[in-house]
Scaffold this motif. Structure first.
Motif, short mmCIF file in Angstrom:
data_model
loop_
_atom_site.label_atom_id
_atom_site.label_comp_id
_atom_site.label_asym_id
_atom_site.label_seq_id
_atom_site.Cartn_x
_atom_site.Cartn_y
_atom_site.Cartn_z
N ILE A 256 -5.01 6.14 3.90
CA ILE A 256 -4.88 5.65 5.23
C ILE A 256 -3.93 5.00 5.66
CG2 ILE A 256 -5.96 4.85 6.83
CD1 ILE A 256 -8.74 4.92 5.06
N GLU B 14 -10.55 2.43 -3.77
CA GLU B 14 -10.56 1.64 -2.66
C GLU B 14 -8.79 1.77 -2.33
OE1 GLU B 14 -11.18 -2.27 -0.14
OE2 GLU B 14 -12.57 -2.24 -2.79
N LEU C 22 -9.42 1.20 10.47
CA LEU C 22 -10.75 0.23 9.98
C LEU C 22 -11.62 -0.28 10.65
CD1 LEU C 22 -8.42 -0.94 6.12
CD2 LEU C 22 -9.63 1.41 6.64
N ARG D 201 1.25 -1.17 -0.09
CA ARG D 201 0.19 0.26 0.19
C ARG D 201 1.04 1.87 0.11
NH1 ARG D 201 -4.55 -1.59 3.84
NH2 ARG D 201 -5.95 -2.94 3.02
N LEU E 87 -7.11 3.16 1.10
CA LEU E 87 -6.49 2.69 2.10
C LEU E 87 -5.28 2.45 1.69
CD1 LEU E 87 -8.01 -0.93 1.03
CD2 LEU E 87 -8.53 0.26 3.51
N SER F 14 -11.90 8.04 5.04
CA SER F 14 -10.79 9.54 3.97
C SER F 14 -11.24 10.56 4.43
CB SER F 14 -10.54 8.52 2.62
OG SER F 14 -10.24 7.37 2.48
N CYS G 243 -15.49 2.85 7.92
CA CYS G 243 -14.35 1.82 6.48
C CYS G 243 -13.83 3.10 6.20
CB CYS G 243 -16.18 1.61 5.48
SG CYS G 243 -17.21 3.30 4.80
N TYR G 244 -13.55 2.31 4.60
CA TYR G 244 -12.18 3.03 4.12
C TYR G 244 -12.87 4.69 3.50
CZ TYR G 244 -13.65 1.53 0.01
OH TYR G 244 -14.65 1.85 -1.55
#
Length: 279
Positions: A123, A116, A234, A17, A120, A219, A214-215
């Motif tokens: 984050i 997504e 998360l 990531r 992620l 965000s 949730c993402y």
């Protein structure tokens, strides 16, 4: 789809990531520099009609902007790689949120990278920057901000109005979160959406937020609350989004141990959306 928390995921996933984030932000920086260069090249001939030195003055300005972008990029890059607080760390985090992230989303769309994955990645990097930037705080300066979907869907208790209505039956993570509140004295609140979350933040004025969501919500929440540092955890979604979600309590507690100043008194309190609205 179940999504683990950043601290629970394999190290290879977290590295992947961050590589995605660094790759996209590198391309975004290059694109910005090219666009700034074109601002000089396009009117290059026409500026001679204004003054012989006009094109050079304009070129110096563009070069200065390119330099600022490069400094911001390398500062952010070093912050990500070293995971240590650097001079201007908050500004680097701000540039990531306000400038680079929107460009990364556009680039991701152009390259066919799912949004997504980008969120992620963002984050994960944001959490590293918050860990490097943030110090330790009194419990009353820390807010645990939870989504309402953590509550068991079969529960008839109205917890989004007053979380203290929870009977702590253990059928959802809220009982464990209330225990963490009792143990550490931090503020605890449940939000039914972004508007209520912002209202709670304005009311309590915390110095740091540990948010579970949730993402998508994480965000947007990180963007909305800047420059306030938000460490994102998360949630886990074994039944799909927004239904009987859960969260790793050890992860939340680990972050509390990281951010709480042990010398400060436990002076937090629980609040709810209803209490925040009436304040």
């Amino acid at each position: 789809m179940q999504v683990g928390t950043p601290l629970e995921q394999p190290r290879s996933v977290r590295r992947a990531r961050k590589r995605l984030f660094v790759g996209l932000i590198s391309i975004a920086c290059f694109v910005i520099c090219v666009l700034l260069g074109l601002l000089w090249l396009v009117p290059y001939v026409g500026l001679d009609n204004i003054h012989p030195a006009a094109k050079w003055v304009f070129g110096a300005l563009v070069l200065g902007l390119v330099g600022l972008v490069c400094v911001a990029y390398w500062g952010l890059f070093l912050n990500i790689v070293t995971k240590k607080p650097l001079l201007g760390a908050r500004r680097f985090r701000g540039l990531t949120i306000k400038l680079f992230l929107p460009l990364m989303v556009l680039l991701g769309r152009a390259f066919g990278i799912p949004k997504e994955h980008i969120m992620l990645s963002f984050i994960s990097v944001n959490n590293d920057m918050v860990l490097a930037e943030a110090g330790r705080y009194a419990p009353g300066d820390i807010l645990l901000l939870m989504p309402h979907c953590l509550q068991n869907s079969k529960c008839d208790r109205r917890l989004t109005y007053d979380i203290n209505n929870c009977v702590r039956c253990g059928k959802c993570p809220l009982a464990g979160l209330l225990e963490l509140h009792d143990k550490y004295g931090v503020n605890l609140a449940i939000a039914t959406g972004g508007t209520i979350a912002r209202r709670i933040v304005v009311q309590l004025r915390p110095r740091l937020i540990i948010a579970v969501a949730c993402y998508r919500d994480l965000s947007s929440g990180i963007q909305d609350t800047y420059p306030l540092p938000v460490y994102g955890v998360l949630n886990e979604r074994p039944h799909g989004p927004c239904l009987d979600t859960t969260v790793s309590l050890p992860t939340v507690e680990k972050m509390l141990d990281r951010f709480i100043d042990p010398t400060k008194a436990k002076d937090g309190r629980t609040v709810s959306t209803g209490q925040a609205a009436q304040a």
